[in-house]
Motif scaffolding. Structure first.
Motif, PDB file in Angstrom:
ATOM      1  N   GLN A   2      -7.109   2.374  -5.441  1.00 67.59           N
ATOM      2  CA  GLN A   2      -7.570   3.677  -4.961  1.00 67.59           C
ATOM      3  C   GLN A   2      -8.702   4.196  -5.850  1.00 67.59           C
ATOM      4  O   GLN A   2      -8.452   4.788  -6.907  1.00 67.59           O
ATOM      5  CB  GLN A   2      -6.407   4.670  -4.939  1.00 67.59           C
ATOM      6  CG  GLN A   2      -5.275   4.236  -4.014  1.00 67.59           C
ATOM      7  CD  GLN A   2      -4.150   5.248  -3.908  1.00 67.59           C
ATOM      8  OE1 GLN A   2      -4.206   6.344  -4.493  1.00 67.59           O
ATOM      9  NE2 GLN A   2      -3.106   4.904  -3.169  1.00 67.59           N
ATOM     10  N   GLU A  41      -2.980   7.368   0.223  1.00 73.55           N
ATOM     11  CA  GLU A  41      -4.048   7.737  -0.703  1.00 73.55           C
ATOM     12  C   GLU A  41      -4.587   9.128  -0.352  1.00 73.55           C
ATOM     13  O   GLU A  41      -5.105   9.353   0.733  1.00 73.55           O
ATOM     14  CB  GLU A  41      -5.185   6.724  -0.652  1.00 73.55           C
ATOM     15  CG  GLU A  41      -6.319   7.032  -1.615  1.00 73.55           C
ATOM     16  CD  GLU A  41      -7.436   6.006  -1.571  1.00 73.55           C
ATOM     17  OE1 GLU A  41      -8.463   6.229  -2.249  1.00 73.55           O
ATOM     18  OE2 GLU A  41      -7.288   4.996  -0.859  1.00 73.55           O
ATOM     19  N   ASN A  48      -2.328   0.326  -5.659  1.00 74.95           N
ATOM     20  CA  ASN A  48      -2.355   1.791  -5.573  1.00 74.95           C
ATOM     21  C   ASN A  48      -2.770   2.473  -6.877  1.00 74.95           C
ATOM     22  O   ASN A  48      -2.645   3.692  -7.002  1.00 74.95           O
ATOM     23  CB  ASN A  48      -1.002   2.341  -5.097  1.00 74.95           C
ATOM     24  CG  ASN A  48      -0.536   1.647  -3.835  1.00 74.95           C
ATOM     25  OD1 ASN A  48      -1.176   1.754  -2.796  1.00 74.95           O
ATOM     26  ND2 ASN A  48       0.558   0.903  -3.937  1.00 74.95           N
ATOM     27  N   ALA A  85       0.821  -1.218   0.000  1.00 79.36           N
ATOM     28  CA  ALA A  85       0.000   0.000   0.000  1.00 79.36           C
ATOM     29  C   ALA A  85       0.849   1.259   0.000  1.00 79.36           C
ATOM     30  O   ALA A  85       1.974   1.275   0.507  1.00 79.36           O
ATOM     31  CB  ALA A  85      -0.913   0.006   1.224  1.00 79.36           C
ATOM     32  N   GLN A  86       0.260   2.303  -0.569  1.00 78.00           N
ATOM     33  CA  GLN A  86       0.836   3.639  -0.504  1.00 78.00           C
ATOM     34  C   GLN A  86      -0.221   4.603  -0.004  1.00 78.00           C
ATOM     35  O   GLN A  86      -1.405   4.282   0.047  1.00 78.00           O
ATOM     36  CB  GLN A  86       1.343   4.080  -1.878  1.00 78.00           C
ATOM     37  CG  GLN A  86       2.512   3.263  -2.405  1.00 78.00           C
ATOM     38  CD  GLN A  86       2.941   3.673  -3.804  1.00 78.00           C
ATOM     39  OE1 GLN A  86       2.399   4.629  -4.369  1.00 78.00           O
ATOM     40  NE2 GLN A  86       3.888   2.951  -4.374  1.00 78.00           N
TER      41      GLN A  86
END
Length: 752
Positions: A661, A501, A685, A498-499
């Motif tokens: 996302q 958002e 992502n 994950a990154q």
């Protein structure tokens, strides 16, 4: 002889044949009958060959049942980890206790292998000691007539290996036979009371079709991510001999089992344990009805620790059915009126709008809005805490309802409602958990809208509040709350990481930074600060300025006729951001209907948690998702289902579970278009647009990719002009909320 008898005799004698003729006639009839039966056989044989059924019975299936047996191979349920790889929930073997009471159950040497009546009392004592079973209940179970074996309800299930061996040893020492255990797949929660309401539970559920049991999520993360964690059970077919025994070496894999994916959460085990300890102290002092506390990374939106009270132990199941325990998560499944912590957003909006003059004076005695009179908390309580004339900065530190109402009136209802929409109030976060409440914007009247400026007349969830606070802590950039940092698929040795958002920019960088400075005064102002005690700031960590705001909200009656009026019928809350100049962490704590209260209680839970967070800041690896997975280089594929016509909110939540996302355009009931092709692989992502069937206003485009801006232009027919260099939107010239049909052209500033 009667007339009828004569007629019958004449008829019989009329057709009389000699013996040879009779034999010929019988032979012909037998041939016809044989041919008829043969044709019936052929017809039935054709039907069986063609349909494989007879009298509705599947013949091949029946043969398989006689000569084959099918065994379900349990898939391994995915493990839930903290952000560094500490197990939170993992598969294990549990045991179900039963007692044999069949008096015919003896060995070949006539040794008694059942529980004898004279031993019932001792069995009850042992089970009471180890499992907490009521002795009367055990005796009642053991004394049931006409049964060969008995079980002991919920407390007799999900027994750990250590507990099982303890019971076995004590039964053997007492000379008791007939106490036995079934083995079952189980779920182990090694940390005990550890974010229990958030992590949730997985229990054994029986399949109605084949009677097999499998672990299924029942609540919390275990429930929301069940499709990710559960995997797919396999099937193996074995041949049986004439006695019904399995023939070794005849296994045939009908369906291969697929293990579930491991979930690496954003939670820090160290911070979570600290928060649990601190919450015990805080909740013990307040003796509130409910309490919740959550610590979030200000720069990533990651939930680092969260807990609520009362709670339960998912490993021992202690307290799980307690009537006082809320069976929902206070974090995202409960709407509430937030109270004065909402004033953080009011001041930020007023600064952004240019209508906040910190040194301008106002009279706070009261303000009338239509037929309603609004007064400050100390005026209402008839204990005047400060002068009637204050500056707006002082009014914020004092938590003045009148001051916030005047600011809202200066902005105007329409403009203030626009800011509430920018902060995404009235819209659930859709951050990936199930059963999330949406909150509620104020009714369409001037009084309700004015009251929202100080946190009444509006409903929100704590995740919505945290999402809004992230914009204040992160210089105006609002972040999606996150609880997943990585997904690992052991079947393919692949991972999704994950990154951060971004979900909008409701206020400017200056508005957010200035608001944090005014929040410092709430804890430090010696005259007006509502979080300053006699010994100084209540919330403090040596060496750091902390931006804080407290709130005390009334609780609405369930029938909607007003507010509860008891002396303790409030929800008390605090938000804290540390360090105030450039926050690393946001902490939000609420307690409902405390029986005992002092603002000094806040320091028991907030101060030690923030102190430990700052000490551990560098070791938390907030910039590295799931550090334990850094060696895995292959990304798990995720194909987009056909989501056209689906509900946008549910779809967005499901996509975030796969670390995609989504951006929902409009507030329609179903998805009309999607910016990527259905069936295509979505990278972790990846940002995608979901167009609903009701899209009427210009959205907040901050953080959108240029690619999605081009798709937006194609869908709407609006001309887009780009300025600046970069791949993401950092500015737009058309106001958020403007009528989409009246918008012909938008200028977009790109940056990184």
């Amino acid at each position: 002889m009667s007339k009828r008898k004569k007629q019958l005799l004449r008829y019989v004698l009329k057709k009389r044949y000699i013996p040879s003729q009779n034999r010929r006639r019988v032979g012909q009839n037998l041939i016809l009958l044989t041919v008829f039966i043969f044709f019936i056989f052929l017809i039935n044989f054709a039907i069986i060959i063609g349909t494989d059924k007879k009298f509705g019975v599947d013949l091949s299936e029946g043969a398989r049942r006689v000569h084959q047996t099918e065994i379900t191979v349990q898939a391994k349920r995915g493990t839930i980890y903290d952000r560094t790889g500490v197990p939170i929930a993992k598969d294990s073997t549990t045991y179900t206790l039963y007692a044999i009471i069949d008096k015919e159950y003896v060995s070949a040497l006539q040794e008694v292998l059942y529980v004898e009546a004279s031993q019932f009392s001792r069995v009850a004592q042992i089970l009471n000691k180890h499992l907490g079973l009521e002795m009367d209940y055990v005796m009642q179970q053991l004394n049931q007539p006409k049964l060969k074996q008995v079980y002991f309800g919920t407390l007799g299930k999900n027994i750990s290996y250590s507990k099982m061996t303890e019971i076995q040893k004590e039964m053997e020492a007492a000379g008791i036979k007939g106490i036995a255990f079934n083995t079952n797949p189980g779920r182990l929660y090694p940390n005990g009371n550890f974010a229990s309401s958030f992590i949730g539970l997985a229990n054994l559920v029986e399949d109605d079709k084949d009677g097999s049991q499998s672990l299924q999520g029942q609540r919390g993360m275990e429930y929301a991510l069940n499709s990710v964690l559960a995997g797919q059970d396999g099937k193996i077919v074995y041949e049986k001999d004439s006695r019904g025994r399995i023939v070794p070496g005849t296994e045939n894999v009908k369906e291969a089992s697929v293990d579930g994916q491991d979930v690496y959460t954003t939670i820090s085990a160290v911070l979570q344990r600290s928060l649990e300890t601190n919450m015990d102290v805080f909740f013990g002092k307040t003796n509130g009805k409910y309490a919740n506390a959550t610590l979030v990374s200000a720069k990533t939106g990651e939930i680092l620790a969260t807990t609520q009270r009362p709670t339960y132990n998912p490993d021992t199941k202690e307290g799980i059915d307690d009537k006082d325990i809320l069976q929902r998560s206070l974090l995202y499944q409960e709407n509430f009126e937030p109270g004065s912590t909402m004033k953080v957003m009011t001041v930020a909006a007023a600064i952004d709008n240019g209508t906040f003059a910190p040194n301008e004076y106002y009279n706070r005695s009261e303000i009338k809005i239509a037929d309603a009179t609004i007064r400050d908390w100390d005026v209402n309580a008839e204990e005047i805490f400060a002068p009637m004339t204050l500056t707006y900065a002082q009014g914020f530190a004092l938590s003045s309802n009148v001051g916030m109402t005047i600011l809202e009136q200066k902005m105007g209802d329409e403009r203030w409602l626009d800011y509430l929409s920018k902060f995404r109030f009235g819209y659930p976060t859709r951050f990936g958990m199930s059963g999330e409440e949406a909150g509620l914007l104020p009714e369409d009247n001037v009084v309700s809208v004015a009251m929202t400026s100080f946190g009444q007349g509006i409903l929100a969830t704590q995740t919505q509040m945290l999402r809004s606070f992230s914009a204040i802590a992160n210089n105006g950039v609002m972040l999606e709350p996150k609880f997943i940092t990585g997904l690992y698929d052991s079947n393919t040795d692949s991972v999704r990481l994950a990154q951060t958002e971004v979900v909008g920019k409701p206020v400017s960088e200056k508005a957010a930074a200035d608001t944090r400075q005014y929040m410092i005064g709430v804890g430090t102002d010696p005259t007006f600060g509502t979080l300053r005690g006699s010994g100084g700031p209540v919330i403090q960590v040596d060496g750091y300025d902390i931006a804080v705001k407290s709130g005390t909200a009334q609780i609405g009656k369930e029938d909607g006729t007003g507010y509860l009026e008891g002396p303790n019928d409030t929800i008390n809350s605090v938000v804290a951001m540390i360090p105030a100049e450039n926050p690393e962490f946001i902490m939000y704590v609420t307690v409902q209907q405390p029986e005992s209260w002092s603002i000094a209680f806040w320091k028991d839970i907030i101060n030690p948690t923030l102190k430990e967070a700052m000490l551990l800041k560098d070791s938390l690896n907030l910039t590295t998702p799931a550090p334990a997975l850094t060696s895995v280089t292959k990304e798990t594929k995720y194909k987009l289902d056909n989501i056209i016509g689906q509900q946008p909110g549910v779809t967005a939540s499901n996509l975030r579970q796969q670390l995609v996302q989504p951006i929902i355009l409009g507030n329609g009931a179903e998805i009309k278009k999607v910016s990527v092709e259905v069936g295509s692989n979505l990278s972790a992502n990846q940002q995608i647009l979901l167009l609903t069937d009701r899209f009427t206003i210009v959205p907040d485009m901050y953080g959108w990719t240029k690619e999605n801006m081009d798709i937006f232009a194609d869908w709407t027919g609006i001309e887009v002009e780009y300025t600046g260099n970069g791949s993401r939107v950092v500015g737009q010239n058309v106001p958020i909320g403007k009528d989409l049909e009246k918008t012909k052209k938008i200028k977009i500033n790109l940056g990184d």
